[in-house]
Design an enzyme around this catalytic site. Structure first.
Site: not given
Length: 474
Positions: A69, A74, A110, A367
Site C-alpha cells: 500500500h 521495508k 521481511k 531506517s
C-alpha cells in the site's frame, strides 16, 4: 527438536493473524478489506549454491512482501538456523502494521536466510551474503524504490554494507543505489543512531508510558522509571541498548538478564556494560561478579519485577507460563514474544502489555531517516548546524549582558552547541514514539470494544492501511 521449532513459528504467524482479526472485528470495514490488508502479497523462496571449504553448499532463504500500500516495502533480513517461511510471513505482516502505527510510509516485508552465522567466518559470510543479494535483486526483492532490507537477528551493519556494495555492483548507474538497504555502517552512508535505534525506541516508549499516571496506575505502579526493577530477556543489540539507556539515564534497576545459557541475577542491580563485556570474554554470564547464575533462565520470566522486557525471540510467553508471570508491565522489545493465547491470559489477569508492533519500531523509524538521507544525498544537520550555533551564541551574549556576569561553562555549551546528526535522529525518534503512543492510547481509552493496548495498536494500523486502500480504488 526441528519440528518443535517449526510449530513455534507457525504459532507465531497464527498469533499475529488472530491479533489482527480481534482488532478488525471491532471496526466497521468494507467487505473484503480486512482480508486484503491481512493477506501476504508474495513470498519468494530461493536456494543457491556457494563454493566454500572445497565444496558446494546450498543455502535457502526467503523474502516476503506483505503489503504494497506504500512503496518501498521495508523489513529486516535475519540469519537464523530456525528461519522458515511461516516466520518470515509473520514478521512481514508485523512490519506492515508497525510502519503504519508509527507513520512511516512503507509497506511491510521481511527476509531470512536459514543459516547459523556462528558456523562461518567473515569471508564466508560475505560470499554467502553477496550471493543471496544477487538472488533477491534479480527478482526485484532488493531495490531503493521497491524493497529496502535492514538488519535483524544474526545480521548487522557489516552484512548491510555487503548488500549495498553488491547491489551497487549490479546497478552502477543508479544514483540512489546506496538507499537499497538501511542499517549500513556510517562510513558507507549509514546514519548515526541506527545501531542503537530499537533499544533507544524502547526507552522513549517507556518514558512516554510513565508520563501518564493513569496508565502507570493501571499497571499497579506509581511514579516514574526511577528505581523500577527490570528483567531483560536477551542481551543482543536491542536488549543491551534498552537496558543500558534505561539504567544509565532513567535510573531503573536491571535485576536479571536472561540469555541462552541461563540467567544472571542480582537483586541490587546489574552493571550492563560490565556484564556485556564479561559475556563477550567468557562466552556466557556464569561467574559474573556479585550475581547468582540460574541455569534454567526461562524461570526468571516468571520472577517478581516491575517491568519485564522480552528482547530476543518470539513465543517465550505462552500458555505454559502466562499464569505465573509476575511482572506488572510487559514491554515487548522482541517481535512476537507473546502468543495470542498467552496474551488473553495476561489481559484477564490485569497485566499491562506494551505491544511489539509499537514498542520495537525504533529500528524502522531510524531506517526511514537513513533512507531519506541517502535519497537526499546530504547529511542531517550539515546545512544548519553552524547557524544554530551562531544563534545560540547570540542568546548567550544577550543573557550575559542582561545579568552582568558570564554563564557557567556547561550552560554556555548547551546553549551554543548546534544539533548534529545523532541529536536530530534521537529527537525524531523520540517525537515519533511519543506521538504513536498517544494515538494508540486515545483509541484504547475511547473505543468501547478495545480492551488493551495491543488491540488499540492494531486498530490504529488497520485504519491507516485501510484508508490507503480506499484511496487506491478507481
Amino acid at each position: 527438536m526441528e519440528s518443535g521449532l517449526k510449530e513455534r513459528n507457525k504459532s507465531f504467524k497464527g498469533s499475529v493473524d488472530r491479533m489482527f482479526e480481534v482488532a478488525a472485528a471491532t471496526m466497521e470495514l468494507e467487505p473484503g478489506l480486512a482480508d486484503q490488508i491481512q493477506t501476504c502479497n508474495s513470498v519468494f523462496q530461493v536456494s543457491f549454491p556457494v563454493y566454500i571449504r572445497g565444496e558446494f553448499r546450498v543455502f535457502t532463504g526467503w523474502r516476503a512482501v506483505h503489503s504494497e500500500h506504500f512503496l518501498p516495502v521495508k523489513g529486516g533480513i535475519r540469519y537464523a538456523p530456525i528461519a522458515d517461511q511461516d516466520e518470515v510471513e509473520a514478521l512481514a505482516a508485523l512490519m506492515t502494521y508497525k510502519c503504519a502505527i508509527v507513520d512511516v510510509p512503507y509497506g511491510g516485508s521481511k527476509g531470512a536466510l536459514q543459516i547459523d552465522p556462528r558456523d562461518y567466518d567473515a569471508a564466508e559470510l560475505e560470499l554467502i551474503t553477496r550471493n543471496f543479494t544477487m538472488e533477491l535483486t534479480k527478482k526485484g526483492y532488493i531495490s531503493p524504490s521497491l524493497n529496502v532490507p535492514a538488519p535483524d537477528m544474526g545480521t548487522g551493519a557489516r552484512e548491510m554494507g555487503w548488500i549495498a556494495d553488491a547491489y551497487r555492483a549490479l546497478y552502477p548507474n543508479d544514483i540512489n543505489a546506496i538507499a537499497c538497504v538501511t542499517g549500513k555502517p556510517v562510513h558507507m552512508s549509514g546514519i548515526r543512531g541506527r545501531n542503537e535505534a530499537t533499544g533507544r525506541g524502547v526507552q522513549y516508549a517507556l518514558r512516554e508510558f510513565f508520563r501518564h499516571s493513569e496508565d502507570v496506575q493501571r499497571a499497579g505502579m506509581d511514579g516514574d522509571l526511577e528505581g523500577k526493577r527490570v528483567i531483560i530477556q536477551g542481551l543482543g543489540n536491542v536488549g543491551y541498548h534498552a537496558a543500558k539507556f534505561l539504567s544509565e539515564e532513567d535510573g531503573v534497576r536491571v535485576v536479571a538478564v536472561i540469555e541462552r545459557e541461563g540467567a544472571v541475577v542480582c537483586e541490587d542491580e546489574l552493571d550492563i556494560e560490565e556484564l556485556a563485556a564479561y559475556r563477550r570474554e567468557k562466552g556466557g554470564g556464569q561467574g559474573f561478579r556479585d550475581s547468582e547464575f540460574v541455569e534454567d533462565g526461562s524461570l526468571l520470566l516468571e520472577a517478581d519485577c516491575d517491568i519485564l522486557i522480552p528482547a530476543a525471540i518470539e513465543s517465550v510467553i505462552t500458555t505454559e507460563n502466562a499464569e505465573r508471570i509476575q511482572a506488572r508491565l510487559i514491554a515487548e522489545a522482541a517481535n512476537g514474544p507473546t502468543t495470542f493465547e498467552a496474551d488473553e491470559i495476561l489481559r484477564d489477569r490485569g497485566k499491562v502489555v506494551i505491544p511489539d508492533a509499537y514498542l520495537n519500531a525504533g529500528g524502522v523509524i531510524v531506517s526511514y531517516f537513513e533512507w531519506i538521507k541517502n535519497l537526499s544525498h546530504i547529511r542531517f544537520g550539515r546545512m544548519d548546524r553552524r547557524i544554530d550555533e551562531l544563534r545560540g551564541q547570540r542568546i548567550v551574549e544577550a543573557i550575559e549582558t542582561a545579568v552582568g556576569k558570564p554563564l557557567p561553562e556547561t550552560q554556555r555549551h548547551d546553549l551554543v552547541r548546534g544539533a548534529d546528526e545523532l541529536d536530530l535522529v534521537r529527537s525524531g525518534l523520540d517525537d515519533t514514539m511519543r506521538q504513536a503512543y498517544n494515538e494508540m492510547r486515545e483509541v484504547f481509552l475511547s473505543h468501547d470494544k478495545v480492551h488493551d493496548l495491543r488491540t488499540a495498536a492494531y486498530v490504529v494500523a488497520i485504519e491507516k492501511i485501510a484508508q490507503s486502500y480506499r484511496e487506491m480504488v478507481y
